[in-house]
Design a protein around this motif. Structure first.
Motif, PDB file in Angstrom:
ATOM      1  N   GLU A 145       0.632  -1.252  -0.080  1.00 36.11           N
ATOM      2  CA  GLU A 145       0.071  -0.098   0.167  1.00 36.11           C
ATOM      3  C   GLU A 145       0.978   1.253  -0.196  1.00 36.11           C
ATOM      4  O   GLU A 145       0.594   2.114  -0.651  1.00 36.11           O
ATOM      5  CB  GLU A 145      -0.943  -0.052   1.172  1.00 36.11           C
ATOM      6  N   GLY A 146       1.948   1.232   0.782  1.00 32.78           N
ATOM      7  CA  GLY A 146       2.871   2.243   1.105  1.00 32.78           C
ATOM      8  C   GLY A 146       3.481   2.611  -0.534  1.00 32.78           C
ATOM      9  O   GLY A 146       3.830   3.618  -0.784  1.00 32.78           O
ATOM     10  N   ALA A 147       3.874   1.573  -1.086  1.00 34.44           N
ATOM     11  CA  ALA A 147       4.634   1.410  -2.196  1.00 34.44           C
ATOM     12  C   ALA A 147       3.985   2.338  -3.358  1.00 34.44           C
ATOM     13  O   ALA A 147       4.514   2.901  -4.339  1.00 34.44           O
ATOM     14  CB  ALA A 147       5.397   0.224  -2.723  1.00 34.44           C
ATOM     15  N   ALA A 148       2.647   1.829  -3.257  1.00 37.80           N
ATOM     16  CA  ALA A 148       1.854   2.595  -4.593  1.00 37.80           C
ATOM     17  C   ALA A 148       2.014   3.932  -4.434  1.00 37.80           C
ATOM     18  O   ALA A 148       1.667   4.407  -5.665  1.00 37.80           O
ATOM     19  CB  ALA A 148       0.181   1.999  -4.472  1.00 37.80           C
ATOM     20  N   TYR A 149       2.091   4.780  -3.493  1.00 37.53           N
ATOM     21  CA  TYR A 149       2.137   6.101  -3.549  1.00 37.53           C
ATOM     22  C   TYR A 149       3.380   6.664  -4.457  1.00 37.53           C
ATOM     23  O   TYR A 149       3.385   7.683  -4.672  1.00 37.53           O
ATOM     24  CB  TYR A 149       2.383   6.769  -2.062  1.00 37.53           C
ATOM     25  N   LEU A 150       4.247   5.695  -4.510  1.00 35.13           N
ATOM     26  CA  LEU A 150       5.582   6.180  -5.345  1.00 35.13           C
ATOM     27  C   LEU A 150       5.358   6.264  -6.615  1.00 35.13           C
ATOM     28  O   LEU A 150       6.136   7.052  -7.382  1.00 35.13           O
ATOM     29  CB  LEU A 150       6.749   5.073  -5.097  1.00 35.13           C
ATOM     30  N   VAL A 151       4.338   5.511  -7.377  1.00 35.46           N
ATOM     31  CA  VAL A 151       4.267   5.388  -8.625  1.00 35.46           C
ATOM     32  C   VAL A 151       3.826   6.720  -9.295  1.00 35.46           C
ATOM     33  O   VAL A 151       2.956   7.430  -8.533  1.00 35.46           O
ATOM     34  CB  VAL A 151       3.183   4.464  -9.174  1.00 35.46           C
ATOM     35  N   GLY A 152       4.308   7.213 -10.281  1.00 37.76           N
ATOM     36  CA  GLY A 152       4.146   8.374 -11.129  1.00 37.76           C
ATOM     37  C   GLY A 152       5.173   9.529 -11.021  1.00 37.76           C
ATOM     38  O   GLY A 152       6.315   9.213 -10.524  1.00 37.76           O
ATOM     39  N   THR A 153       4.961  10.386 -11.319  1.00 40.02           N
ATOM     40  CA  THR A 153       6.162  11.598 -11.717  1.00 40.02           C
ATOM     41  C   THR A 153       5.928  12.503 -10.273  1.00 40.02           C
ATOM     42  O   THR A 153       5.008  13.177  -9.973  1.00 40.02           O
ATOM     43  CB  THR A 153       6.081  12.463 -12.791  1.00 40.02           C
ATOM     44  N   HIS A 154       7.243  12.460  -9.336  1.00 41.51           N
ATOM     45  CA  HIS A 154       7.099  13.129  -8.133  1.00 41.51           C
ATOM     46  C   HIS A 154       8.400  13.622  -7.837  1.00 41.51           C
ATOM     47  O   HIS A 154       9.453  13.402  -8.371  1.00 41.51           O
ATOM     48  CB  HIS A 154       7.138  12.296  -6.933  1.00 41.51           C
ATOM     49  N   ASP A 155       8.557  14.855  -7.085  1.00 41.64           N
ATOM     50  CA  ASP A 155       9.769  15.290  -6.534  1.00 41.64           C
ATOM     51  C   ASP A 155      10.289  14.319  -5.254  1.00 41.64           C
ATOM     52  O   ASP A 155       9.700  14.466  -4.304  1.00 41.64           O
ATOM     53  CB  ASP A 155       9.688  16.690  -5.962  1.00 41.64           C
ATOM     54  N   PHE A 156      11.321  13.690  -5.777  1.00 46.25           N
ATOM     55  CA  PHE A 156      11.797  12.485  -4.894  1.00 46.25           C
ATOM     56  C   PHE A 156      12.976  13.052  -3.826  1.00 46.25           C
ATOM     57  O   PHE A 156      13.871  12.256  -3.429  1.00 46.25           O
ATOM     58  CB  PHE A 156      12.335  11.280  -5.476  1.00 46.25           C
ATOM     59  N   LYS A 157      12.880  14.414  -3.567  1.00 49.97           N
ATOM     60  CA  LYS A 157      14.231  14.979  -2.928  1.00 49.97           C
ATOM     61  C   LYS A 157      14.288  14.303  -1.294  1.00 49.97           C
ATOM     62  O   LYS A 157      15.244  14.169  -0.934  1.00 49.97           O
ATOM     63  CB  LYS A 157      13.994  16.460  -2.672  1.00 49.97           C
ATOM     64  N   SER A 158      13.100  13.887  -0.914  1.00 54.43           N
ATOM     65  CA  SER A 158      13.062  13.196   0.537  1.00 54.43           C
ATOM     66  C   SER A 158      13.854  11.677   0.526  1.00 54.43           C
ATOM     67  O   SER A 158      14.334  11.520   1.698  1.00 54.43           O
ATOM     68  CB  SER A 158      11.592  12.758   0.961  1.00 54.43           C
ATOM     69  N   PHE A 159      14.189  11.379  -0.630  1.00 54.06           N
ATOM     70  CA  PHE A 159      14.698  10.169  -0.661  1.00 54.06           C
ATOM     71  C   PHE A 159      16.137  10.282  -1.470  1.00 54.06           C
ATOM     72  O   PHE A 159      16.665   9.093  -2.120  1.00 54.06           O
ATOM     73  CB  PHE A 159      13.765   9.130  -1.578  1.00 54.06           C
ATOM     74  N   GLN A 160      16.714  11.536  -1.511  1.00 51.56           N
ATOM     75  CA  GLN A 160      18.172  11.515  -1.777  1.00 51.56           C
ATOM     76  C   GLN A 160      18.923  11.755  -0.759  1.00 51.56           C
ATOM     77  O   GLN A 160      18.863  12.324   0.201  1.00 51.56           O
ATOM     78  CB  GLN A 160      18.074  12.763  -2.935  1.00 51.56           C
ATOM     79  N   ALA A 161      20.168  11.125  -0.927  1.00 52.74           N
ATOM     80  CA  ALA A 161      21.036  11.279   0.219  1.00 52.74           C
ATOM     81  C   ALA A 161      21.395  12.576   0.449  1.00 52.74           C
ATOM     82  O   ALA A 161      21.647  13.407  -0.368  1.00 52.74           O
ATOM     83  CB  ALA A 161      22.494  10.352  -0.234  1.00 52.74           C
ATOM     84  N   GLN A 162      21.684  13.151   1.637  1.00 50.57           N
ATOM     85  CA  GLN A 162      21.685  14.459   2.054  1.00 50.57           C
ATOM     86  C   GLN A 162      23.258  14.775   1.407  1.00 50.57           C
ATOM     87  O   GLN A 162      24.271  13.994   1.273  1.00 50.57           O
ATOM     88  CB  GLN A 162      21.651  14.695   3.418  1.00 50.57           C
ATOM     89  N   GLY A 163      23.602  16.029   1.051  1.00 43.32           N
ATOM     90  CA  GLY A 163      24.808  16.642   0.290  1.00 43.32           C
ATOM     91  C   GLY A 163      24.980  16.240  -1.102  1.00 43.32           C
ATOM     92  O   GLY A 163      26.076  16.706  -1.812  1.00 43.32           O
ATOM     93  N   THR A 164      23.920  15.638  -1.547  1.00 47.03           N
ATOM     94  CA  THR A 164      23.923  15.407  -3.078  1.00 47.03           C
ATOM     95  C   THR A 164      24.163  16.478  -3.874  1.00 47.03           C
ATOM     96  O   THR A 164      22.933  17.298  -3.522  1.00 47.03           O
ATOM     97  CB  THR A 164      23.217  14.095  -3.575  1.00 47.03           C
ATOM     98  N   PRO A 165      24.784  16.839  -4.926  1.00 43.69           N
ATOM     99  CA  PRO A 165      24.737  18.104  -5.711  1.00 43.69           C
ATOM    100  C   PRO A 165      23.760  18.167  -6.492  1.00 43.69           C
ATOM    101  O   PRO A 165      23.199  19.300  -7.196  1.00 43.69           O
ATOM    102  CB  PRO A 165      26.163  18.247  -6.458  1.00 43.69           C
ATOM    103  N   VAL A 166      22.779  17.107  -6.822  1.00 41.49           N
ATOM    104  CA  VAL A 166      21.998  16.945  -7.897  1.00 41.49           C
ATOM    105  C   VAL A 166      20.727  17.935  -7.512  1.00 41.49           C
ATOM    106  O   VAL A 166      20.139  17.766  -6.549  1.00 41.49           O
ATOM    107  CB  VAL A 166      21.349  15.538  -8.084  1.00 41.49           C
ATOM    108  N   LYS A 167      20.437  18.972  -8.577  1.00 40.56           N
ATOM    109  CA  LYS A 167      19.318  19.839  -8.075  1.00 40.56           C
ATOM    110  C   LYS A 167      18.022  19.188  -8.804  1.00 40.56           C
ATOM    111  O   LYS A 167      16.866  19.777  -8.196  1.00 40.56           O
ATOM    112  CB  LYS A 167      19.912  21.227  -8.923  1.00 40.56           C
ATOM    113  N   ASP A 168      17.844  18.765  -9.638  1.00 38.15           N
ATOM    114  CA  ASP A 168      16.615  18.574 -10.419  1.00 38.15           C
ATOM    115  C   ASP A 168      16.156  16.992  -9.698  1.00 38.15           C
ATOM    116  O   ASP A 168      16.818  15.853 -10.297  1.00 38.15           O
ATOM    117  CB  ASP A 168      16.619  18.315 -11.976  1.00 38.15           C
ATOM    118  N   THR A 169      15.385  16.936  -8.659  1.00 39.41           N
ATOM    119  CA  THR A 169      15.216  15.680  -7.988  1.00 39.41           C
ATOM    120  C   THR A 169      13.669  15.258  -8.641  1.00 39.41           C
ATOM    121  O   THR A 169      13.245  14.299  -7.732  1.00 39.41           O
ATOM    122  CB  THR A 169      15.131  15.968  -6.453  1.00 39.41           C
TER     123      THR A 169
END
Lengths: 247, 247
Positions: A145-169
């Motif tokens: 049920e939780g995984a289903a929320y991931l499907v689609g186009t989202h800003d996934f910044k919450s799931f990016q390692a901190q300190g990563t230089p990538v801006k478009d998340t």
């Protein structure tokens, strides 16, 4: 000039990740592939990898390409020539000649990762190198049920390692399936791209859901927060495997 | 006095087999188990193993027992106490108190072994530690037909390593199944006992059948011959796993 695409499988246990890291003194998958190709070509060969898997992460369908003016082996024989020289934990599964503009990383349209959890009170010695151990019984239905929320186009910044230089998340996830084969639980994520540590942080968050620490619906709030501290921990690398790269 | 039965799983890759071999300097599964139990008991403990698996052979359901006057841990906590001290590649899956006359080897009524073959032109790096690689396409149907001749009570002398002192070579095989999960092929053998190298020599013979070198019916002649030279080669240890011991 030829451009050759190789599909490569490896056990990442004994490597410091895919990408060459000059000066660390640790072997990488890329170094081993480049030195093997250079031996065959009798000239230096550089490879481009589709996914820069971390230390300890495995691959079933990593894709690389290399360009060469003097490549001496027919495409149908490359896997034999390479595999005779490669160590047991890295093997070429397939070789194809591709157009000159093919780029293993930039031409990729989708990647599929799998994260495997061994959900039993005792960790199996026969699975320890390829799974993460979670001894508490997980609620697979809640994780699905939780995984289903991931499907689609989202800003996934919450799931990016901190300190990563990538801006478009912003990324698109096409598939987020949880398959239960007790005591194994596999998370399959297929998407157009993944941020640094994204699969491992998503898995850590789904584990919190599976243990009942947070409800499945919390996933949508965590996505919306764009805040790494809201998501779960980064689970260890050995459960992760790059399964497929599509073009 | 207590007699404790332990069900143990291990990855045999890094061990010189189950049984202690004094003077070789190589670690054995038995040594690791005995030193761990002795640490907990604060007294020397000797274990009896159901199957003396060879170097490189794995176990999912090996059974051992040990007797102790001063065993300090409640049976329900033994797996926790042991697993905290054991290395990652050996784990106690289950612990039970059993009657004093229980003997892991002599009380056993049946054992099940599995031999796993990776049947694909390229060996998977992720399966290399737990399967034998056969690149030629095997005829599973023919192997199943050949395996059927094994079921029943026979003199299996043709499948015993040469030079073994065991004189009574009659054993009963209850089950000889070949399961195909492409590219994996698993042979399951359940019997009342197994001669030295018996599963590995049977597998080598079934591979000859699978490659069409000999017809399935030849298996009955090989059994009847009571002659090791008539059977196939002894395949390598890493495909073999002791799955279960029954009492």
């Amino acid at each position: 000039m030829k451009n050759i695409k190789l599909t490569v499988a490896y056990d990442g246990t004994n490597y410091h990740g895919f990408q060459e890291q000059r000066g660390t003194g640790l072997a990488t998958i890329q170094e081993v592939l480049e030195s093997t190709l250079s031996k065959i070509a009798k000239a230096p060969i550089q490879v481009i990898g589709a996914g820069r898997t971390d230390a300890g992460v495995h691959a079933w369908g990593q894709v690389i390409n290399f360009r060469s003016h003097c490549w001496p082996v027919p495409t149908s024989k490359i896997h034999l020539a390479m595999n005779a020289l490669l160590p047991d934990d890295i093997k070429v599964m397939k070789a194809e000649e591709v157009p000159l503009d093919f780029h293993a990383r930039f031409s990729a349209t989708a990647k599929t990762y799998r994260y495997s959890i061994y959900n039993h009170r005792v960790m199996s010695p026969l699975h320890r190198l390829y799974c993460y151990h979670e001894p508490r019984l997980l609620d697979v239905r809640a994780m699905q049920e939780g995984a289903a929320y991931l499907v689609g186009t989202h800003d996934f910044k919450s799931f990016q390692a901190q300190g990563t230089p990538v801006k478009d998340t912003v990324r698109t996830i096409y598939r987020a399936d949880i398959l239960s084969e007790p005591p194994l639980i596999h998370l399959y994520l297929r998407g157009n791209g993944f941020l640094y540590n994204m699969v491992r942080i998503i898995t850590g968050t789904l584990l919190d859901i599976g243990m009942g620490k947070i409800p499945p619906s919390e996933m949508s709030h965590i996505i919306a927060a764009r805040d790494r501290t809201r998501a779960g921990t980064t689970v260890p690398p050995q459960g992760l495997c790059l399964m497929e790269v599509e073009y």
